[in-house]
Write a protein that holds these residues in place. Structure first.
Motif, mmCIF file in Angstrom:
data_model
loop_
_atom_site.group_PDB
_atom_site.id
_atom_site.type_symbol
_atom_site.label_atom_id
_atom_site.label_comp_id
_atom_site.label_asym_id
_atom_site.label_seq_id
_atom_site.Cartn_x
_atom_site.Cartn_y
_atom_site.Cartn_z
ATOM 1 N N UNK A 147 -11.019 -5.003 6.189
ATOM 2 C CA UNK A 147 -10.506 -5.611 7.420
ATOM 3 C C UNK A 147 -8.986 -5.461 7.391
ATOM 4 N N UNK A 148 -8.472 -4.646 8.303
ATOM 5 C CA UNK A 148 -7.093 -4.166 8.218
ATOM 6 C C UNK A 148 -6.237 -4.775 9.324
ATOM 7 N N UNK A 149 -5.041 -5.235 8.960
ATOM 8 C CA UNK A 149 -4.118 -5.816 9.944
ATOM 9 C C UNK A 149 -3.478 -4.749 10.823
ATOM 10 N N UNK A 150 -3.654 -3.469 10.516
ATOM 11 C CA UNK A 150 -3.154 -2.422 11.406
ATOM 12 C C UNK A 150 -4.048 -2.255 12.627
ATOM 13 N N UNK A 151 -5.256 -2.786 12.570
ATOM 14 C CA UNK A 151 -6.184 -2.686 13.689
ATOM 15 C C UNK A 151 -6.198 -3.925 14.561
ATOM 16 N N UNK A 152 -5.773 -5.062 14.036
ATOM 17 C CA UNK A 152 -5.751 -6.309 14.795
ATOM 18 C C UNK A 152 -4.846 -7.299 14.078
ATOM 19 N N UNK A 153 -4.487 -8.374 14.780
ATOM 20 C CA UNK A 153 -3.653 -9.405 14.180
ATOM 21 C C UNK A 153 -4.387 -10.110 13.042
ATOM 22 N N UNK A 191 -10.934 -14.102 11.270
ATOM 23 C CA UNK A 191 -12.157 -14.477 11.979
ATOM 24 C C UNK A 191 -13.247 -13.423 11.811
ATOM 25 N N UNK A 192 -12.869 -12.144 11.785
ATOM 26 C CA UNK A 192 -13.859 -11.085 11.565
ATOM 27 C C UNK A 192 -14.468 -11.181 10.173
ATOM 28 N N UNK A 193 -13.620 -11.437 9.176
ATOM 29 C CA UNK A 193 -14.133 -11.558 7.811
ATOM 30 C C UNK A 193 -15.100 -12.729 7.688
ATOM 31 N N UNK A 194 -14.778 -13.835 8.331
ATOM 32 C CA UNK A 194 -15.675 -14.996 8.298
ATOM 33 C C UNK A 194 -16.982 -14.684 9.015
ATOM 34 N N UNK A 212 -18.665 -2.411 12.218
ATOM 35 C CA UNK A 212 -17.371 -2.268 12.886
ATOM 36 C C UNK A 212 -17.473 -2.529 14.382
ATOM 37 N N UNK A 213 -18.657 -2.368 14.973
ATOM 38 C CA UNK A 213 -18.830 -2.655 16.398
ATOM 39 C C UNK A 213 -18.758 -4.142 16.688
ATOM 40 N N UNK A 214 -19.072 -4.966 15.697
ATOM 41 C CA UNK A 214 -19.027 -6.411 15.906
ATOM 42 C C UNK A 214 -17.756 -7.029 15.334
ATOM 43 N N UNK A 215 -16.961 -6.262 14.596
ATOM 44 C CA UNK A 215 -15.718 -6.752 14.015
ATOM 45 C C UNK A 215 -14.603 -5.766 14.349
ATOM 46 N N UNK A 216 -13.689 -6.172 15.207
ATOM 47 C CA UNK A 216 -12.642 -5.277 15.695
ATOM 48 C C UNK A 216 -11.762 -4.738 14.583
ATOM 49 N N UNK A 217 -11.436 -5.573 13.613
ATOM 50 C CA UNK A 217 -10.473 -5.185 12.583
ATOM 51 C C UNK A 217 -11.097 -4.416 11.428
ATOM 52 N N UNK A 218 -12.405 -4.227 11.420
ATOM 53 C CA UNK A 218 -13.060 -3.529 10.314
ATOM 54 C C UNK A 218 -12.782 -2.030 10.403
ATOM 55 N N UNK A 219 -12.224 -1.479 9.336
ATOM 56 C CA UNK A 219 -11.910 -0.051 9.259
ATOM 57 C C UNK A 219 -13.027 0.648 8.487
ATOM 58 N N UNK A 220 -13.849 1.473 9.148
ATOM 59 C CA UNK A 220 -14.963 2.130 8.449
ATOM 60 C C UNK A 220 -14.571 3.405 7.715
#
Length: 621
Positions: A86-92, A98-101, A147-155
């Motif tokens: 989960x990368x901060x370059x993709x989202x705040x 919240x994505x990680x949780x 990654x479709x359900x988590x914006x910040x997930x970098x696949x």
């Protein structure tokens, strides 16, 4: 450009008790890595990369003295651990947390255990160990679905078999500091040694069925597009291909263009103004802050700040949009002249050809009678037309839905509007409408041809030969739906099968579903299997019944809203070309009104996220 994410001290992260030393956390590296080697990182130009060395150093007990990353895939192309970055370059950072949780809760609900760490930059890593090594393609599909359900997930670590790598707990970060282990060290050892069984992985696949279905559809569509471009059928670059509305991306990720918005406050107001202009309510916005638009919540910085500012800023947004709409200059018109279409959101006015329409109560009663005739007679007649009959059956349902929503028996609805609501091409709708006029036995009648910006005008009535039948049949309790959003992705056959189960007086068997829906046995079996996999229906004692799944949320997970927005964007572009052609014949030249100006952000229409939203056909009262 995007703003730098607000960095918070990783030493204050909740849930981290006594942190292990980096040297101790590094001892987990051989249990996470897909191969017993790692790569050292360095700056190459403006990017920090982990280049492929001639001789990769082996993982030992000694912590590398510079940033290092272990390989995700082994020499056989398989993976032993799913590495979720989960990368901060993709989202705040708020979106990252919240994505990680959210993903962590999903994994726990499926019985999967994982190890978690965080980086000094605010990123998060989840390591999901697998008992059986997984093929690279299978792992990639699963991570891309997440990654479709988590914006910040970098696949990307799972998208490159030869170079996919990830930093593990204890390693040095490029900006200083170390990857900090959140999971207690002893518990992390236990999780990585007693790895997740195949049964838990099957549970995860079942939970991700909508995302997996959506990803396969996207890949098939992309392959079809590439094949069309190679064969010369499609242009090399289609308009807005793969693009996303700027404000939608801001609301989803929290990242915005600093050249356009000087502060998070301005970016928030731009998004809220757009929501207000599209007919959203404050309740809609609050519901989606934890749903598909977590970036908007992250722009507030904290929950307390959001609770304090959101009502105030929403009131300002409503005032702004109401003022803008009231001060907008109307299009020039002659005195006493009526226009069939003023703008894309105005109430449709008919172009003539009929007298005064019936009252609202009479229209609703007429629709009830027509629905009874539809199910008793017309549906059975249209079944004999095969695949075309499926589209015709839902086209007449769509027209009845518009008739009930507009409370008139005279409809002036364009082919593109119907196509967007039903998930079809406007050429298909234009071809089916004359066929439906002939097959409806007098129910649908064309009374005026399209002219300039006005669509064809149709009259919907109850023919004399069906009036006695309508009086004898009782009105059915419950809603009769046209095309609900989820069936834009699943198709007409699935919609009819679901309708047969939903409207049945008792739970039907498969044979009864085939008979009631009028769908072939093969198509019915395929639709039942697909909807059962998505959790929409379930089979008990040989009969089918609906579940309590939220169809709107399922449609969002299947990517229906994105398809709808692309459809609307394409329709607006084609309408603009047609209107530009018509403007060449205007006697008044050189006059540009405010409504004719193009705004790339205002042009994207987001309907409110509720079951009666305008992005599918209105539901009966």
């Amino acid at each position: 450009m995007v703003p730098e994410p607000v960095l918070t001290s990783t030493h204050a992260l909740a849930g981290v008790a006594q942190r292990p030393r980096p040297e101790d956390a590094w001892s987990l590296a051989p249990l996470i890595a897909g191969a017993p080697s790692y790569r050292l990182g360095r700056w190459i130009g403006q990017r920090f990369q982990y280049p492929r060395p001639k001789n990769a150093p082996k993982i030992t007990r000694s912590l590398p003295g510079q940033p290092a990353a272990v390989m995700v895939h082994g020499p056989d192309g398989r993976v032993s651990t799913l590495c979720l970055d989960f990368d901060t370059s993709k989202a705040l950072k708020g979106v990252v947390d919240s994505d990680a949780v959210r993903v962590g809760n999903l994994l726990s609900a499926c019985g999967m255990r994982f190890v978690e760490d965080f980086s000094p930059s605010g990123g998060r890593h989840l390591y999901v160990p697998l008992h059986d090594r997984m093929d690279a393609a299978e792992a990639r599909e699963l991570v891309e679905a997440l990654a479709l359900m988590a914006t910040s997930l970098d696949p990307s670590p799972h998208q490159n078999i030869t170079d996919g790598c990830i930093r593990v707990p204890g390693t040095i970060h490029k900006s200083g500091g170390h990857q900090t282990l959140i999971t207690p060290l002893s518990q992390a050892y236990d999780i990585l040694r007693r790895r997740n069984a195949a049964s838990a992985l099957m549970e995860l696949r079942s939970a991700l069925a909508p995302e997996l279905t959506r990803k396969r559809a996207l890949k098939a569509r992309a392959a079809k597009t590439v094949a069309g471009q190679r064969n010369g059928i499609l242009p090399a670059l289609s308009l807005n291909a793969g693009s996303e509305a700027p404000l939608r991306k801001v609301a989803r990720t929290g990242l915005y263009d600093t050249a356009k918005y000087k502060s998070p406050s301005e970016a928030r107001m731009a998004v809220l103004n757009h929501f207000s202009a599209c007919g959203w309510s404050l309740q809609h916005v609050e519901n989606e802050l934890a749903g598909q638009f977590p970036g908007l919540a992250a722009l507030y910085g904290s929950t307390e700040r959001q609770a304090r500012l959101l009502p105030y800023e929403w009131a300002k947004a409503q005032t702004f949009t109401n003022t803008a709409s009231s001060t907008q200059k109307p299009l020039p018109r002659k005195h006493g002249e009526k226009h069939a279409l003023i703008n894309n959101t105005s109430q449709t006015l008919t172009t003539g050809g009929a007298g005064e329409s019936s009252s609202a109560a009479a229209v609703h009663q007429l629709v009830n009678d027509l629905e009874n005739v539809l199910y008793a007679v017309l549906d059975h007649r249209l079944q004999a037309r095969g695949r075309e009959g499926l589209s015709l059956r839902f086209l007449i349902r769509g027209l009845l839905g518009y008739m009930r929503a507009k409370e008139t028996d005279i409809l002036d609805v364009g082919c593109r509007t119907l196509a967007a609501a039903m998930g079809k091409h406007h050429v298909t709708i234009a071809r089916l409408l004359p066929v439906l006029v002939q097959a409806s036995d007098g129910i649908l009648t064309k009374i005026a041809d399209a002219r300039q910006k006005a669509a064809d005008v149709y009259l919907i009535q109850l023919p004399e030969q069906y009036q006695q039948l309508a009086r004898e049949l009782a009105w059915r309790k419950g809603k009769i739906h046209a095309i609900r959003p989820v069936f834009r992705a699943l198709g007409d056959a699935a919609a009819l099968v679901y309708e047969a189960i939903e409207r049945g007086r008792y739970s039907p068997t498969t044979a009864e579903v085939v008979r009631i829906s009028g769908v072939s046995r093969n198509a019915c079996s395929a639709a039942l299997a697909e909807m059962e996999a998505l959790g929409m229906i379930q089979r008990q004692d040989g009969t089918w019944r609906n579940t309590s799944v939220n169809l709107r949320m399922l449609a969002a997970r299947l990517g229906v809203l994105d398809d709808y927005l692309d459809h609307i964007r394409r329709n607006r572009h084609e309408r603009a070309i047609w209107h530009s052609y018509l403007d060449r014949f205007k006697t008044l030249q050189g006059v540009i009104t405010e409504g004719e100006l193009f705004d790339p952000e205002r042009d994207e229409y987001w309907p409110p996220p509720h079951d009666a939203a305008v992005w599918h056909l209105p539901q009966p009262a």
